[in-house]
Design an enzyme around this catalytic site. Sequence first.
Site, PDB file in Angstrom:
ATOM      1  N   GLU A 155       0.302  -1.271   5.899  1.00 55.39           N
ATOM      2  CA  GLU A 155       1.384  -0.700   6.705  1.00 55.39           C
ATOM      3  C   GLU A 155       1.199   0.785   6.949  1.00 55.39           C
ATOM      4  O   GLU A 155       1.455   1.287   8.045  1.00 55.39           O
ATOM      5  CB  GLU A 155       2.740  -0.949   6.029  1.00 55.39           C
ATOM      6  CG  GLU A 155       3.946  -0.604   6.875  1.00 55.39           C
ATOM      7  CD  GLU A 155       4.397   0.864   6.784  1.00 55.39           C
ATOM      8  OE1 GLU A 155       5.193   1.301   7.639  1.00 55.39           O
ATOM      9  OE2 GLU A 155       3.944   1.556   5.841  1.00 55.39           O
ATOM     10  N   ASP A 209       0.814  -1.219   0.000  1.00 57.29           N
ATOM     11  CA  ASP A 209       0.000   0.000   0.000  1.00 57.29           C
ATOM     12  C   ASP A 209       0.843   1.262   0.000  1.00 57.29           C
ATOM     13  O   ASP A 209       2.021   1.253   0.369  1.00 57.29           O
ATOM     14  CB  ASP A 209      -0.952   0.009   1.196  1.00 57.29           C
ATOM     15  CG  ASP A 209      -0.236  -0.055   2.539  1.00 57.29           C
ATOM     16  OD1 ASP A 209       0.778  -0.784   2.645  1.00 57.29           O
ATOM     17  OD2 ASP A 209      -0.681   0.615   3.493  1.00 57.29           O
TER      18      ASP A 209
END
Length: 379
Positions: free
Chosen positions: A139, A78
């Site tokens: 994350e 991400d």
Amino acid sequence: MDIAEKDEMLFLLEKLVNIDSGSYHKDGVDRVGRLLMKAFNEIGFKVAVFKQERYGDHLLFTHAHAFAPKILLLAHLDTVFSPGTAVDRPFQLIGNRAYGPGVVDMKGSLVTSLFAVKALVDAQSPAGKNVAILMTSDEEIGAPTGRALIEQQGLDKKAVLVMEPARQDGSLVTSRRGGGRYTLKITGKAAHSGVEPEKGRSAIKELAHKVIELHCLSNIRQGISVNVGIIEGGTAVNTVADFAEAKVDVRISKQEQAEPLDRKIRRICATPAVRGTAIQLDGGITRPPMERNSQTVSLFQLIQTVANTIGLKLTDTTTGGSSDASFTSALGIPTMDGLGPVGGYPHSDKEYLEVDTLQERALLLAKVIERLSEERSST
């Protein structure tokens, strides 16, 4: 050991950067994941897919003939960017730098992870069977679903190599601050500020008291910071606000600071200073710090020695930002961060990657995996 040509690495990097994959954009994150699944499959790696409903799926890659790998590469799929960013600001090369959303944090690292492992496979190195690659999808928002998987996969590992980008000077990261987020919601009572202000109970006034008290908890010398970064509230300038909200970022340098700081925050928010208002506090300290300990130092020294063999002089540093490295480090597992390529200004429209470091850091990673595997076989 040979690393793929730079153009081959850049070809994949461009594809990845041009896919929007913000943490809340599941479709985009999964598109990035599918590209990497195909690439790893082509070099003989299988994938375990950990399905997620809200966020992208987590992926765990291992060699088809691996048995209990002892090295874990930790990466994330991400970025922080919203849908549409890749169209507005697509991948581009200017001189020796590549630009685009997530180019260094951490799509460049996804590329170097793949090509480092490919180099081991091409060289028929047994080390290729001694590494697992975990790519999580959340994350950038604190790993709400990824943390448990990271800790589970890290538990039996000899070393965890975290693929966050190297610092701008090429340094690896041996310590990071931990922290968390809080949301403070205050309700009051609306009233016309000209006609009957005495009947109102200002949520904004209450929030002002809390902002000042929370900021006073910061202690830069001790590595503690509390920052109210976003505030919202009110409906009109001539109306006493019946609602206000604040988002609070907290950073700590030592795990022992977490509980006392959380207690202080909750104590401040337990009692309103403005009579007639009410407070709701959500959140907490969710990431432990990555503390520089003897295990971290030993692992850095091993990596530094390997770097010397390829003519690379490495230094280490600390950073105030947090990463998933904190989770495995806090469990006592030797962890090193910043093993991705070199770049700068992540999370911004100036984000860049030093193109020459794609091959350099992929080669370093491959040789580190080999060295750690040799030590395993000799014990």
